[in-house]
Design a protein around this motif. Structure first.
Motif, short mmCIF file in Angstrom:
data_model
loop_
_atom_site.label_atom_id
_atom_site.label_comp_id
_atom_site.label_asym_id
_atom_site.label_seq_id
_atom_site.Cartn_x
_atom_site.Cartn_y
_atom_site.Cartn_z
N LEU A 177 0.85 -1.19 0.00
CA LEU A 177 0.00 0.00 0.00
C LEU A 177 0.89 1.23 0.00
N ALA A 178 0.68 2.11 -0.98
CA ALA A 178 1.37 3.40 -0.98
C ALA A 178 0.44 4.40 -0.30
N GLY A 233 -2.25 -1.12 -3.74
CA GLY A 233 -3.22 -0.03 -3.69
C GLY A 233 -2.56 1.24 -3.25
N VAL A 234 -3.28 2.35 -3.39
CA VAL A 234 -2.73 3.64 -3.00
C VAL A 234 -3.83 4.49 -2.38
N VAL A 258 -2.62 -4.34 -9.50
CA VAL A 258 -3.29 -3.15 -8.96
C VAL A 258 -4.72 -3.50 -8.59
N VAL A 259 -5.09 -3.16 -7.36
CA VAL A 259 -6.45 -3.37 -6.87
C VAL A 259 -7.15 -2.01 -6.95
N LEU A 264 -8.06 -4.47 0.03
CA LEU A 264 -6.72 -4.94 -0.32
C LEU A 264 -6.44 -6.31 0.30
N VAL A 265 -6.81 -6.48 1.56
CA VAL A 265 -6.59 -7.75 2.26
C VAL A 265 -7.43 -8.86 1.62
N GLU A 266 -8.68 -8.57 1.29
CA GLU A 266 -9.60 -9.58 0.76
C GLU A 266 -9.36 -9.91 -0.71
#
Length: 183
Positions: free
Chosen positions: A76-77, A112-113, A141-142, A173-175
């Motif tokens: 994650l950014a 993700g960001v 990329v999510v 993001l986790v899922e």
């Protein structure tokens, strides 16, 4: 229950950065079974130069960055926007993480960001640039994770709506399941 580790790349080097504070809030409020690890030392990583990125001699700070991201499940950014662009420190981190070509630490990692800026646009150009760059570097990329939040009229560190959007971004993001997304 599976444990998930998220490596966080903060795009600001400033100690009192709102985005650093956002990353710390996300870390401190991580859901059960999730570790959010802020990658420190991005300012110590030299600008990417293939001449110093060799199998026998890589700068220690770059090697550490690669190891930390490679060992994470997600990336994650959390970044502001500088002059309509992604900050150089984040761009440089992605450059180092993209090598060796096709086998860099970002390859296949869900990415993700999120972030906030004191502009009406909330950093959307920097976030789009980070997404594009990470995708080219091989990250998965999510899209539903991107949160570009204006910090002009809201305290992004305490506003319940902002905090809920950021928490939801972490959950997505986790899922995220690469196999389901590819189908």
């Amino acid at each position: 229950m599976t444990h998930t580790t998220i490596a966080v790349l903060v795009g600001s080097l400033r100690t009192d950065s709102v985005n650093r504070k956002l990353a710390e809030v996300l870390r401190d409020q991580a859901p059960d079974g999730v570790s959010i690890e802020i990658i420190d030392g991005l300012g110590e990583v030299p600008f990417y130069n293939q001449d110093v990125d060799t199998a026998t001699d890589i700068p220690a700070s770059a090697a550490r960055l690669r190891e930390q991201v490679a060992s994470a499940d997600r990336v994650l950014a959390v970044t502001p926007e500088y002059n309509g662009r992604m900050p150089a420190v984040l761009s440089n981190a992605i450059d180092w993480l993209s090598r060796p070509y096709g086998a860099g630490a970002l390859v296949g990692k869900p990415f993700g960001v999120v972030g906030a800026t004191p502009t009406p646009y909330g950093g959307k150009w920097a976030h789009a640039e980070a997404v594009r760059s990470a995708g080219i570097a091989g990250a998965t990329v999510v899209e539903d994770v991107t949160v570009s939040q204006s910090a002009l009229e809201v305290d992004v560190l305490t506003d319940p709506e902002v905090q809920a959007r950021l928490a939801r971004a972490v959950e997505v993001l986790v899922e995220f399941d690469r196999e389901t997304a590819a189908a």
